[in-house]
Enzyme design. Structure first.
Site, PDB file in Angstrom:
ATOM      1  N   ILE A 177      -8.695  68.115  68.520  1.00 31.39           N
ATOM      2  CA  ILE A 177      -8.997  66.768  68.991  1.00 31.39           C
ATOM      3  C   ILE A 177      -9.791  66.870  70.290  1.00 31.39           C
ATOM      4  CG2 ILE A 177      -7.954  64.686  69.972  1.00 31.39           C
ATOM      5  CD1 ILE A 177      -7.751  64.763  66.979  1.00 31.39           C
ATOM      6  N   SER A 210       0.877  76.260  63.760  1.00 30.55           N
ATOM      7  CA  SER A 210       0.728  75.777  65.132  1.00 30.55           C
ATOM      8  C   SER A 210       1.215  76.830  66.115  1.00 30.55           C
ATOM      9  CB  SER A 210       1.501  74.475  65.342  1.00 30.55           C
ATOM     10  OG  SER A 210       2.852  74.734  65.679  1.00 30.55           O
ATOM     11  N   GLY A 211       0.895  76.635  67.388  1.00 27.16           N
ATOM     12  CA  GLY A 211       1.317  77.564  68.437  1.00 27.16           C
ATOM     13  C   GLY A 211       2.531  77.099  69.203  1.00 27.16           C
ATOM     14  N   CYS A 254       9.637  68.518  52.895  1.00 26.30           N
ATOM     15  CA  CYS A 254      10.293  67.505  52.086  1.00 26.30           C
ATOM     16  C   CYS A 254      11.175  66.614  52.941  1.00 26.30           C
ATOM     17  CB  CYS A 254      11.148  68.171  51.004  1.00 26.30           C
ATOM     18  SG  CYS A 254      10.239  69.358  49.983  1.00 26.30           S
ATOM     19  N   ASP A 305      11.643  78.980  46.674  1.00 29.93           N
ATOM     20  CA  ASP A 305      12.679  79.360  47.632  1.00 29.93           C
ATOM     21  C   ASP A 305      13.925  78.487  47.527  1.00 29.93           C
ATOM     22  OD1 ASP A 305      11.204  77.206  48.553  1.00 29.93           O
ATOM     23  OD2 ASP A 305      11.290  77.789  50.655  1.00 29.93           O
TER      24      ASP A 305
END
Length: 632
Positions: free
Chosen positions: A291, A363-364, A2, A100
């Site tokens: 990509i 993601s890493g 948000c 939450d």
């Protein structure tokens, strides 16, 4: 995910400019296109843009407690909210939603400022408690979610998820901070708590700001730090097992969503490990995306495809045009202040691709900082071994003099660059680390600036950013220290900023399991030899992942997520480079020495030198000035 924004009168209860609040909120529509909300009362206004992930039918914000005396606007995910909900219910709190967000309101009522220590996740939020006339703003421990704030001369405080929302306020001063400009050309971004504007600040990671109306606004207060506490004797086998167990748990809690969820898959160790854990926890194929680049020097798509095939993921690949520089102006709009990490371009594209399939992506990010994966850590440790052979009091004058006398030879093979070696030996550890990683090093930055701008710096040096954190570091081990410095600067200022803005531009939520704070705390306590061993970064992580990932994924040379800037500036962007760097906008700013800019352009275009990094930073600074005409 948000966008939050708000206006608070720190002195009285003057009426809030609702039209301004609405304009500020509108600038962040991309962060939350699903819903918007506004609350205004005397002396306070909160606004919110919502990207619905959990409890889609309720949880609208701003959200209140039962009697309306406490209200929150919040950006993020608190992964342990079900457990906290049960604990708070047992303490007598009544819940109206299953999201939450409501946990924050009741946690504030129950624990006050200490509530942040109970939250596991990524978050930026503001709570207004009318009972005690207090505004409380908090940012998560590692800085995954952003908070900007400013206090106008009239005592009005504004805050938001992005800088652009604050700049919607015509009464906010626009003067640039000269020290922030120097920081930018040293680091490639403006490190916390500064922004490019003198009047605006970033709330640092792991900090809160508690403001009682009518009292002086205090400095932000730290509530968490990376501990680097020794976990005690541990075998490699125990460390491998503990790391895998904790990573799997960090991934598991991030798989809760009521919308489509997937992962980025670059083919590197970190993203591949996250996908491996996801595949083991999901009965359905994991949705992954990557990509591809036509230039093999930049392309990792074959490695990503190898991992995707191994785990049977639903994999999407998109090739980026080798001349994909149409986003240049878009970057200035996304990042609001100068930002010189060119990997923002492919990051934007991979977020764009991911959003076609999912609303949430794992993601890493964070693996290189926490587990010592960057090559620069290896170089730093090599330099530190040399520096440790002689006290600084002897090294500094001896090697400083030798560096002064020895000719500069950047064009020569590394073995003949003795000047750089002498300079490195004359520095302390923090100076050395700064110099090795600066986008534009000291001598060149001094030549870059006009005489009047150098005077405005009043002796400031960007290494002070690192020195500030080094003085507060819980560790003095040479490897752990520079990891700590990166976690305080590069990680939030560059990596997490890049991902937040690129993902939110597409209303995509990105979750970062390797930065789960219990995991970060545990990893920080491992012996440094388990992170960097025999020149191998992420040593224990790679060993732990050997049962899951192929050797050529784990132990191949790290590529990064780069773009061919040097070629662009000598080819398709050559004319635009010359017009931009040598044009009126940089000249009229009064910041730069135009002879130096001319040299940078000429030497790079001719192929004599590779100045792509400083030229890109200048390119993006000009784009910032163009988008913000009249600042200065």
């Amino acid at each position: 995910m948000c966008g939050i924004t708000g206006i608070f009168d720190t002195r009285e209860q003057r009426p809030i400019d609702r039209a301004l609040l609405e304009r500020m909120n509108k600038t962040q529509f991309h962060r939350g296109p699903d819903e918007g909300g506004i609350h205004v009362e005397p002396g306070l206004g909160f606004a919110h843009r919502r990207l619905s992930i959990i409890d889609l039918s309720s949880g609208q914000q701003p959200l209140f407690n039962e009697n309306g005396s406490v209200v929150v606007t919040y950006n993020g995910e608190i992964y342990n909210f079900p457990e906290l909900t049960e604990e708070l219910k047992a303490a007598g709190h009544q819940f109206r939603t299953h999201c939450d967000t409501e946990v924050i309101v009741h946690a504030w009522e129950q624990w006050g400022e200490a509530c942040v220590k109970r939250f596991r996740g990524m978050f930026a939020f503001a709570v207004w408690d009318r009972n005690v006339d207090t505004l409380f703003i908090a940012r998560d421990r590692l800085g995954i979610k952003p908070v900007y704030y400013a206090i106008r001369p009239d005592g009005i405080l504004t805050f938001a998820s992005e800088l652009k929302a604050l700049m919607a306020d015509p009464d906010l001063p626009r003067a640039l901070d000269p020290q922030a400009v120097d920081d930018y050309f040293a680091y490639g971004y403006v490190p916390e708590p500064r922004t490019i504007y003198d009047a605006v600040h970033k709330l640092p990671p792991g900090h809160t700001l508690s403001i009682h109306r009518g009292l002086r606004v205090p400095e932000p207060r730290i509530y968490w730090d990376v501990p680097f506490r020794d976990t005690g004797p541990m075998s490699e086998a125990e460390a491998m097992e503990g790391l895998e167990e904790r990573l799997r748990e960090a991934v598991r809690v991030r798989l809760v969503a009521e919308v489509p969820l997937g992962a980025f898959l670059s083919g590197g160790v970190d993203s591949s490990a996250v996908v491996a854990m996801m595949a083991g926890l999901s009965s359905d194929p994991v949705k992954t995306c990557s990509i591809a680049f036509s230039d093999p020097a930049y392309d990792e798509s074959a490695h990503a495809a190898q991992v995707a095939q191994r785990f049977g993921t639903s994999h999407q690949v998109r090739q980026v045009d080798p001349d994909d520089f149409g986003l240049l102006d878009r970057l200035a709009e996304l990042y609001d202040e100068p930002y010189a990490d060119s990997s923002a371009l492919p990051t934007y594209r991979v977020c764009e691709l991911a959003r076609e399939q999912v609303t949430v992506a794992l993601s890493g990010d964070g693996g290189d900082e926490t587990l010592a994966g960057y090559r620069r850590y290896r170089f730093h440790m090599q330099e530190e071994r040399l520096r440790s052979m002689m006290p600084l009091g002897l090294r500094r004058p001896l090697f400083g003099a030798m560096a002064h006398l020895y000719p500069k030879a950047d064009w020569a093979p590394r073995m003949f660059r003795a000047k750089a070696t002498f300079q490195a030996l004359a520095r302390d550890a923090v100076q050395g680390y700064f110099n090795n990683n600066a986008i534009i090093r000291d001598e060149q930055r001094q030549r870059l600036y006009s005489e009047s701008f150098r005077r405005s710096l009043q002796g400031y040096h960007p290494v002070e950013v690192l020195r500030y954190h080094a003085q507060r570091s819980p560790t003095d081990h040479p490897l752990s220290l520079v990891q700590y410095l990166d976690m305080k600067t590069y990680l939030p200022g560059d990596i997490l900023t890049k991902v937040d803005r690129a993902s939110m531009a597409h209303a995509l939520e990105v979750r970062v399991p390797i930065l789960d704070h219990p995991l970060v705390e545990w990893i920080s306590g491992l012996s440094p030899d388990m992170k960097l061993k025999g020149g191998e970064g992420k040593y224990i992580f790679k060993k732990a992942m050997e049962p899951h990932l192929p050797q050529d994924i784990l132990y191949r040379r790290k590529q990064g997520f780069a773009v061919p800037l040097a070629q662009w500036f000598r080819g398709p962007l050559k004319q635009r480079l010359q017009e931009t760097i040598l044009g009126d906008r940089l000249r009229d700013s009064g910041i730069f020495d135009m002879n130096t800019l001319q040299h940078l352009v000429d030497a790079h275009v001719s192929g004599q030198r590779d100045y792509s990094a400083p030229l890109w930073s200048l390119f993006m600074f000009e784009a910032f000035l163009r988008r913000n005409e009249g600042v200065g």
